[in-house]
Design a protein around this motif. Sequence first.
Motif, PDB file in Angstrom:
ATOM      1  N   THR A   1       0.828  -1.207   0.000  1.00  0.00           N
ATOM      2  CA  THR A   1       0.000   0.000   0.000  1.00  0.00           C
ATOM      3  C   THR A   1       0.861   1.256   0.000  1.00  0.00           C
ATOM      4  N   GLY A   2       0.504   2.192  -0.865  1.00  0.00           N
ATOM      5  CA  GLY A   2       1.110   3.518  -0.854  1.00  0.00           C
ATOM      6  C   GLY A   2       0.110   4.498  -0.273  1.00  0.00           C
ATOM      7  N   PHE A   3       0.532   5.259   0.734  1.00  0.00           N
ATOM      8  CA  PHE A   3      -0.385   6.151   1.457  1.00  0.00           C
ATOM      9  C   PHE A   3      -0.022   7.609   1.182  1.00  0.00           C
ATOM     10  N   VAL A   4      -0.969   8.362   0.645  1.00  0.00           N
ATOM     11  CA  VAL A   4      -0.809   9.797   0.401  1.00  0.00           C
ATOM     12  C   VAL A   4      -1.608  10.521   1.471  1.00  0.00           C
ATOM     13  N   ALA A   5      -0.910  11.037   2.481  1.00  0.00           N
ATOM     14  CA  ALA A   5      -1.572  11.673   3.620  1.00  0.00           C
ATOM     15  C   ALA A   5      -2.067  13.067   3.257  1.00  0.00           C
ATOM     16  N   GLU A   6      -3.121  13.497   3.932  1.00  0.00           N
ATOM     17  CA  GLU A   6      -3.641  14.846   3.722  1.00  0.00           C
ATOM     18  C   GLU A   6      -2.595  15.893   4.120  1.00  0.00           C
ATOM     19  N   VAL A   7      -1.933  15.674   5.253  1.00  0.00           N
ATOM     20  CA  VAL A   7      -0.890  16.583   5.729  1.00  0.00           C
ATOM     21  C   VAL A   7       0.383  15.769   5.935  1.00  0.00           C
ATOM     22  N   PRO A   8       1.214  15.635   4.905  1.00  0.00           N
ATOM     23  CA  PRO A   8       2.419  14.815   5.034  1.00  0.00           C
ATOM     24  C   PRO A   8       3.440  15.451   5.971  1.00  0.00           C
TER      25      PRO A   8
ATOM     26  N   SER B   1      -4.407   8.450 -14.425  1.00  0.00           N
ATOM     27  CA  SER B   1      -3.339   7.739 -15.139  1.00  0.00           C
ATOM     28  C   SER B   1      -2.858   6.500 -14.385  1.00  0.00           C
ATOM     29  N   LEU B   2      -3.100   6.467 -13.082  1.00  0.00           N
ATOM     30  CA  LEU B   2      -2.664   5.338 -12.247  1.00  0.00           C
ATOM     31  C   LEU B   2      -3.746   4.265 -12.094  1.00  0.00           C
ATOM     32  N   LYS B   3      -4.924   4.565 -12.549  1.00  0.00           N
ATOM     33  CA  LYS B   3      -6.096   3.731 -12.260  1.00  0.00           C
ATOM     34  C   LYS B   3      -5.953   2.286 -12.741  1.00  0.00           C
ATOM     35  N   ASN B   4      -5.520   2.081 -13.963  1.00  0.00           N
ATOM     36  CA  ASN B   4      -5.535   0.733 -14.534  1.00  0.00           C
ATOM     37  C   ASN B   4      -4.614  -0.240 -13.815  1.00  0.00           C
ATOM     38  N   ASP B   5      -3.544   0.275 -13.238  1.00  0.00           N
ATOM     39  CA  ASP B   5      -2.537  -0.605 -12.639  1.00  0.00           C
ATOM     40  C   ASP B   5      -2.632  -0.702 -11.120  1.00  0.00           C
ATOM     41  N   HIS B   6      -3.618  -0.050 -10.524  1.00  0.00           N
ATOM     42  CA  HIS B   6      -3.702  -0.015  -9.062  1.00  0.00           C
ATOM     43  C   HIS B   6      -5.146  -0.201  -8.583  1.00  0.00           C
ATOM     44  N   THR B   7      -5.256  -0.633  -7.346  1.00  0.00           N
ATOM     45  CA  THR B   7      -6.498  -0.482  -6.593  1.00  0.00           C
ATOM     46  C   THR B   7      -6.393   0.864  -5.893  1.00  0.00           C
ATOM     47  N   ILE B   8      -7.321   1.770  -6.172  1.00  0.00           N
ATOM     48  CA  ILE B   8      -7.234   3.126  -5.623  1.00  0.00           C
ATOM     49  C   ILE B   8      -8.446   3.405  -4.747  1.00  0.00           C
ATOM     50  N   ILE B   9      -8.169   3.860  -3.534  1.00  0.00           N
ATOM     51  CA  ILE B   9      -9.228   4.295  -2.633  1.00  0.00           C
ATOM     52  C   ILE B   9      -8.957   5.747  -2.257  1.00  0.00           C
ATOM     53  N   LEU B  10      -9.976   6.568  -2.368  1.00  0.00           N
ATOM     54  CA  LEU B  10      -9.847   8.002  -2.184  1.00  0.00           C
ATOM     55  C   LEU B  10     -10.846   8.473  -1.135  1.00  0.00           C
ATOM     56  N   SER B  11     -10.336   9.117  -0.100  1.00  0.00           N
ATOM     57  CA  SER B  11     -11.189   9.672   0.956  1.00  0.00           C
ATOM     58  C   SER B  11     -11.341  11.166   0.742  1.00  0.00           C
ATOM     59  N   THR B  12     -12.556  11.670   0.829  1.00  0.00           N
ATOM     60  CA  THR B  12     -12.769  13.096   0.626  1.00  0.00           C
ATOM     61  C   THR B  12     -14.090  13.539   1.244  1.00  0.00           C
TER      62      THR B  12
ATOM     63  N   SER C   1      -6.814  18.627  -0.904  1.00  0.00           N
ATOM     64  CA  SER C   1      -6.797  19.608   0.183  1.00  0.00           C
ATOM     65  C   SER C   1      -5.731  20.679  -0.035  1.00  0.00           C
ATOM     66  N   GLY C   2      -6.151  21.929  -0.067  1.00  0.00           N
ATOM     67  CA  GLY C   2      -5.227  23.053  -0.155  1.00  0.00           C
ATOM     68  C   GLY C   2      -4.692  23.352  -1.540  1.00  0.00           C
ATOM     69  N   LEU C   3      -5.092  22.607  -2.549  1.00  0.00           N
ATOM     70  CA  LEU C   3      -4.597  22.842  -3.900  1.00  0.00           C
ATOM     71  C   LEU C   3      -5.455  23.886  -4.616  1.00  0.00           C
ATOM     72  N   ASP C   4      -4.817  24.645  -5.522  1.00  0.00           N
ATOM     73  CA  ASP C   4      -5.578  25.602  -6.320  1.00  0.00           C
ATOM     74  C   ASP C   4      -6.225  24.859  -7.495  1.00  0.00           C
ATOM     75  N   PRO C   5      -7.127  25.506  -8.247  1.00  0.00           N
ATOM     76  CA  PRO C   5      -7.848  24.791  -9.313  1.00  0.00           C
ATOM     77  C   PRO C   5      -6.954  24.108 -10.339  1.00  0.00           C
ATOM     78  N   ALA C   6      -5.864  24.762 -10.750  1.00  0.00           N
ATOM     79  CA  ALA C   6      -4.973  24.145 -11.738  1.00  0.00           C
ATOM     80  C   ALA C   6      -4.281  22.926 -11.146  1.00  0.00           C
ATOM     81  N   GLN C   7      -3.873  23.016  -9.892  1.00  0.00           N
ATOM     82  CA  GLN C   7      -3.217  21.894  -9.223  1.00  0.00           C
ATOM     83  C   GLN C   7      -4.178  20.726  -9.043  1.00  0.00           C
ATOM     84  N   ILE C   8      -5.443  21.030  -8.768  1.00  0.00           N
ATOM     85  CA  ILE C   8      -6.449  19.973  -8.621  1.00  0.00           C
ATOM     86  C   ILE C   8      -6.632  19.216  -9.931  1.00  0.00           C
TER      87      ILE C   8
END
Length: 237
Positions: A79-86, A173-184, A157-164
């Motif tokens: 599992t790779g974890f992308v934290a809201e506040v790293p 782009s990562l979808k096909n090769d991973h199981t992705i779970i997104l909390s929001t 979280s905290g990104l501007d529209p272009a960054q989002i």
Amino acid sequence: MIEIKSFSKKYSSHASGVAVKDFSMTCRKGEITGILGLNGAGKTTVLKAICGRHFATSGEILVDGVNVSENPEKVRNLTGFVAEVPQFPEEFTVSEYLLMCAQLHGIKKIPSLKNLSLEELLPKKIRTLSKGQRERVNFAQALIYEPSVLVLDEPASGLDPAQIINMRNLIKSLKNDHTIILSTHLMQEVESLCDFVYIIHNGRLAASGTKEDIASSFCCKNLEEAFFKITSDKGAL
């Protein structure tokens, strides 16, 4: 694939004692599964349990068939974890930080990670990075050991529209090769990215299905209307 079976988590510091109760869900490879809920609903508790950062009080979680409680070290490599506040070491360069992350997983050098366009960032101190650049590094540390599962905690979280927009394109782009779970808690992220949605409210599963299925189940025009109906004091389950 992620399978959560009747997961419950108790904290002595939690007001009710139970942060999440009897929560079940399934996330499949090639899909983006969303956990939608208000702040404090229990989303991060579920995500950290999937990554083996804490364990179920009852129930079980399987990641690619591996029981988190029985083999947490293996699950952390899956599992790779992308934290809201790293929590970054601010005085490290990006290269130094990512090399450290790679070595923790037995990798001797930083892979290319072409989707992230990191080359120009590698010599920079982390403390000098913009919010969007820091988010790219946050994704890089989660992807550097090629996990099969990607767990994203409030990635917009905290990104501007272009960054989002850039972040959404990366996730797609990562979808096909991973199981992705997104909390929001942001409806637009679910609408833009998720194939399947679980709504959590007060630590319990309140609804699940496609966006259209959930809207229909609650006699609403769309997911947003259903979400507000579910999470309002009057409509909460």
